[in-house]
Write a protein that holds these residues in place. Sequence first.
Motif, PDB file in Angstrom:
ATOM      1  N   SER A  24       0.842  -1.310  -0.012  1.00 58.38           N
ATOM      2  CA  SER A  24      -0.086   0.082  -0.091  1.00 58.38           C
ATOM      3  C   SER A  24       0.784   1.203  -0.037  1.00 58.38           C
ATOM      4  O   SER A  24       0.374   2.441  -0.422  1.00 58.38           O
ATOM      5  CB  SER A  24      -0.946  -0.071   1.182  1.00 58.38           C
ATOM      6  N   LEU A  25       2.142   1.161   0.344  1.00 62.10           N
ATOM      7  CA  LEU A  25       2.870   2.239   0.298  1.00 62.10           C
ATOM      8  C   LEU A  25       3.971   2.244  -0.935  1.00 62.10           C
ATOM      9  O   LEU A  25       4.093   3.469  -1.408  1.00 62.10           O
ATOM     10  CB  LEU A  25       3.745   2.242   1.625  1.00 62.10           C
ATOM     11  N   VAL A  26       4.280   1.108  -1.177  1.00 64.89           N
ATOM     12  CA  VAL A  26       5.297   1.051  -2.349  1.00 64.89           C
ATOM     13  C   VAL A  26       4.488   1.371  -3.765  1.00 64.89           C
ATOM     14  O   VAL A  26       5.044   2.248  -4.663  1.00 64.89           O
ATOM     15  CB  VAL A  26       6.220  -0.303  -2.312  1.00 64.89           C
ATOM     16  N   GLN A  27       3.375   0.868  -3.816  1.00 64.44           N
ATOM     17  CA  GLN A  27       2.762   0.949  -5.190  1.00 64.44           C
ATOM     18  C   GLN A  27       2.221   2.337  -5.311  1.00 64.44           C
ATOM     19  O   GLN A  27       2.701   3.106  -6.612  1.00 64.44           O
ATOM     20  CB  GLN A  27       1.466   0.221  -5.487  1.00 64.44           C
ATOM     21  N   PRO A  28       1.746   3.312  -4.507  1.00 67.90           N
ATOM     22  CA  PRO A  28       1.589   4.835  -4.924  1.00 67.90           C
ATOM     23  C   PRO A  28       2.734   5.520  -5.018  1.00 67.90           C
ATOM     24  O   PRO A  28       2.806   6.358  -6.215  1.00 67.90           O
ATOM     25  CB  PRO A  28       0.750   5.082  -3.524  1.00 67.90           C
ATOM     26  N   LEU A  29       3.906   5.096  -4.560  1.00 67.21           N
ATOM     27  CA  LEU A  29       5.135   5.860  -4.770  1.00 67.21           C
ATOM     28  C   LEU A  29       5.536   5.537  -6.316  1.00 67.21           C
ATOM     29  O   LEU A  29       6.220   6.598  -6.781  1.00 67.21           O
ATOM     30  CB  LEU A  29       6.254   5.349  -3.719  1.00 67.21           C
ATOM     31  N   GLY A  30       5.265   4.500  -6.885  1.00 68.41           N
ATOM     32  CA  GLY A  30       5.693   4.214  -8.173  1.00 68.41           C
ATOM     33  C   GLY A  30       4.960   5.248  -9.159  1.00 68.41           C
ATOM     34  O   GLY A  30       5.551   5.646 -10.507  1.00 68.41           O
ATOM     35  N   ALA A  31       3.934   5.923  -8.834  1.00 69.57           N
ATOM     36  CA  ALA A  31       3.351   6.931  -9.612  1.00 69.57           C
ATOM     37  C   ALA A  31       4.011   8.133  -9.631  1.00 69.57           C
ATOM     38  O   ALA A  31       3.961   9.070 -10.842  1.00 69.57           O
ATOM     39  CB  ALA A  31       2.037   7.267  -9.037  1.00 69.57           C
ATOM     40  N   LEU A  32       5.204   8.426  -8.852  1.00 68.60           N
ATOM     41  CA  LEU A  32       5.980   9.411  -9.113  1.00 68.60           C
ATOM     42  C   LEU A  32       6.850   9.633 -10.314  1.00 68.60           C
ATOM     43  O   LEU A  32       7.221  10.340 -10.443  1.00 68.60           O
ATOM     44  CB  LEU A  32       6.775   9.736  -7.927  1.00 68.60           C
ATOM     45  N   THR A  33       6.989   8.416 -10.885  1.00 70.01           N
ATOM     46  CA  THR A  33       7.703   8.523 -12.156  1.00 70.01           C
ATOM     47  C   THR A  33       7.342   9.618 -13.081  1.00 70.01           C
ATOM     48  O   THR A  33       8.281  10.225 -13.714  1.00 70.01           O
ATOM     49  CB  THR A  33       7.352   7.080 -13.017  1.00 70.01           C
ATOM     50  N   ILE A  34       6.130   9.799 -13.313  1.00 68.75           N
ATOM     51  CA  ILE A  34       5.412  10.682 -14.308  1.00 68.75           C
ATOM     52  C   ILE A  34       5.979  12.299 -13.822  1.00 68.75           C
ATOM     53  O   ILE A  34       6.372  13.088 -14.598  1.00 68.75           O
ATOM     54  CB  ILE A  34       4.258  10.816 -14.584  1.00 68.75           C
ATOM     55  N   VAL A  35       5.975  12.338 -12.405  1.00 68.01           N
ATOM     56  CA  VAL A  35       6.464  13.795 -11.748  1.00 68.01           C
ATOM     57  C   VAL A  35       7.834  14.119 -11.723  1.00 68.01           C
ATOM     58  O   VAL A  35       8.343  15.008 -12.163  1.00 68.01           O
ATOM     59  CB  VAL A  35       6.045  13.836 -10.248  1.00 68.01           C
TER      60      VAL A  35
END
Length: 344
Positions: free
Chosen positions: A69-80
């Motif tokens: 639940s913590l690691v997966q959302p942090l992967g969304a920072l790729t586009i940022v």
Amino acid sequence: MSSLALSVLLSLVSAVAYAAGAIVQERVAATGGGGAFAPLRDRVWWAAVALNGVGALLHVVALACGPLSLVQPLGALTIVFALPMAALLVRRRAGATAWRGAVMAAAGLSGLLALTGHATSHALRGPEQLVLAGVALGAVALLALVATAGVRRPAVRSVVLAGAAGIAFGVASVFIKTVAVAWTSGTVLVGLVAIAVFAAAGTLLSQAAYRGAGLTAPLATVTVANPVVAAVVGITLFGERFRYGTAGTVLALGCAVVAAGGLVLLVTERLGAERNGAADDGRPGADGGPGTAGAPVPVTRPLPPVLPLERLDRVTFATGNPVGPRAAGRGPTVRPVRTPPFRP
């Protein structure tokens, strides 16, 4: 360093590696040529594949050290991360619309993944693997066919191809989870073949998505579609559910709308860039009109005013033999004839 802090650090480095790989892929697509398999002969493209591999490896290690639940959302920072890195490394600055779209896509995806609950891990059975592989291959092939045969706008085509790549990567993640759980059972041949097929298809489709479409829209589409597809498969086949019951489901739908709005902004920004590029090159714009810069514009001169009818008596006509080269030395042979004045 605690395992939680290590998982956060690894997730951030993984996102940076994914962003760097996407930037290199976009540069290869912008400067290279040839067919769909031309990047396979480019050593720079293989560097992008290596960066993506490093990002995937770090992501797996982060999952082993911290909660999903913590690691997966942090992967969304790729586009940022990709936007400032592109401005710094390849001098490609993103506009305000692209930034808003990227932040919305990352925020919506982070919220959606944070609200996705997780059940006890189990492997897909053989028939389930075959059904999932068949449905996913059909969806990927259909999107690829639509993008190559039915879409003319480069920005829209890139988003469709990126969606197909995201589906391939998401299904590959599902099979990776299945193989990891069922490794001791010895029935992992279908899963390994599926991982190889979908990972290769996702890599080639994502590379094709960057061709002539910039960085932000294809990367955001892949970044959002990949975990969303994995979450949908997890909910339908692995028994996973959204947290907090009905309220969590409503919030998850809201996050999905936010992420979709971010993708719309990114596609809109790219379509505007296409229109501006067509105008700068003198080519027809999005509405079929002529470009506004860089093209020779015909000069339209006003027509002379029509002579008043009452002044027609001043117009003379020539009659007689025409004056040609042979008659040049014989003097003029024409006589003017005045027309009678016009009387209404």
